[in-house]
Design a protein around this motif. Sequence first.
Motif, PDB file in Angstrom:
ATOM      1  N   ALA A   6     -14.764  11.262  45.416  1.00 37.46           N
ATOM      2  CA  ALA A   6     -13.464  11.122  44.756  1.00 37.46           C
ATOM      3  C   ALA A   6     -13.568  11.505  43.278  1.00 37.46           C
ATOM      4  O   ALA A   6     -12.666  12.140  42.728  1.00 37.46           O
ATOM      5  N   PHE A   7     -14.673  11.119  42.649  1.00 34.24           N
ATOM      6  CA  PHE A   7     -14.897  11.509  41.254  1.00 34.24           C
ATOM      7  C   PHE A   7     -14.953  13.031  41.138  1.00 34.24           C
ATOM      8  O   PHE A   7     -14.334  13.619  40.246  1.00 34.24           O
ATOM      9  N   GLU A   8     -15.673  13.675  42.031  1.00 33.35           N
ATOM     10  CA  GLU A   8     -15.790  15.134  42.007  1.00 33.35           C
ATOM     11  C   GLU A   8     -14.424  15.795  42.193  1.00 33.35           C
ATOM     12  O   GLU A   8     -14.106  16.774  41.518  1.00 33.35           O
ATOM     13  N   ALA A   9     -13.620  15.244  43.088  1.00 33.51           N
ATOM     14  CA  ALA A   9     -12.271  15.787  43.314  1.00 33.51           C
ATOM     15  C   ALA A   9     -11.420  15.629  42.055  1.00 33.51           C
ATOM     16  O   ALA A   9     -10.681  16.546  41.671  1.00 33.51           O
ATOM     17  N   ALA A  10     -11.522  14.474  41.398  1.00 36.18           N
ATOM     18  CA  ALA A  10     -10.764  14.241  40.161  1.00 36.18           C
ATOM     19  C   ALA A  10     -11.257  15.176  39.055  1.00 36.18           C
ATOM     20  O   ALA A  10     -10.450  15.728  38.285  1.00 36.18           O
ATOM     21  N   ASN A 102     -16.333  19.599  49.270  1.00 36.34           N
ATOM     22  CA  ASN A 102     -15.319  19.705  48.224  1.00 36.34           C
ATOM     23  C   ASN A 102     -15.880  19.679  46.808  1.00 36.34           C
ATOM     24  O   ASN A 102     -15.244  19.162  45.895  1.00 36.34           O
ATOM     25  N   ALA A 103     -17.082  20.236  46.635  1.00 37.15           N
ATOM     26  CA  ALA A 103     -17.650  20.299  45.288  1.00 37.15           C
ATOM     27  C   ALA A 103     -16.770  21.199  44.430  1.00 37.15           C
ATOM     28  O   ALA A 103     -16.247  22.215  44.894  1.00 37.15           O
ATOM     29  N   ALA A 104     -16.598  20.809  43.193  1.00 35.34           N
ATOM     30  CA  ALA A 104     -15.780  21.590  42.266  1.00 35.34           C
ATOM     31  C   ALA A 104     -16.345  22.996  42.141  1.00 35.34           C
ATOM     32  O   ALA A 104     -17.548  23.179  42.009  1.00 35.34           O
ATOM     33  N   ASN A 105     -15.473  23.967  42.189  1.00 34.31           N
ATOM     34  CA  ASN A 105     -15.879  25.365  42.112  1.00 34.31           C
ATOM     35  C   ASN A 105     -15.978  25.827  40.663  1.00 34.31           C
ATOM     36  O   ASN A 105     -16.898  26.507  40.291  1.00 34.31           O
ATOM     37  N   MET A 106     -15.042  25.439  39.851  1.00 33.39           N
ATOM     38  CA  MET A 106     -14.961  25.700  38.422  1.00 33.39           C
ATOM     39  C   MET A 106     -14.703  27.153  38.063  1.00 33.39           C
ATOM     40  O   MET A 106     -14.483  27.466  36.921  1.00 33.39           O
TER      41      MET A 106
END
Length: 142
Positions: A6-10, A102-106
């Motif tokens: 959830a932190f990673e999604a945020a 769902n790791a952030a792509n950036m």
Amino acid sequence: VEEIEAFEAAFDEQMRRSYSWDLWGAAYVVHGGASDDDFEYFRCWLISKGRLVFEKANADPDSLADMLAPNIEGILQFEDFAYVARDVWGEKTGLSSSEMPNAANMSYPGLEPSGTEFEDDASYLSKRYPKLWKLFGSHPLG
């Protein structure tokens, strides 16, 4: 593990929200230039500063001048912040951090930053970011 995801999604959501020409121009002034990677790491730094600083700077990038410590040194980048959740997730699950769902792509291929693109021109930048220009126009951190 769910809280880490959830932190990673945020985090990813805030990276996307801050993908704007306004903030990129601010990073450009502060550092005397900003590549796409530099801008990514700048946004990581900005998010790491917490909600109040992030929201204020996202709404008015020139307000960063009011929030920075006098005589600040170094650069306003924090690349490692982008990997905190992934690394902790990997430790908790025993899996490779690259397997995190769902790791952030950036990086956003095909997506342009929001807002109006800035011009690489001292006169233009000094008007668009007067406070930041006063602090960093002649002496950027980069």
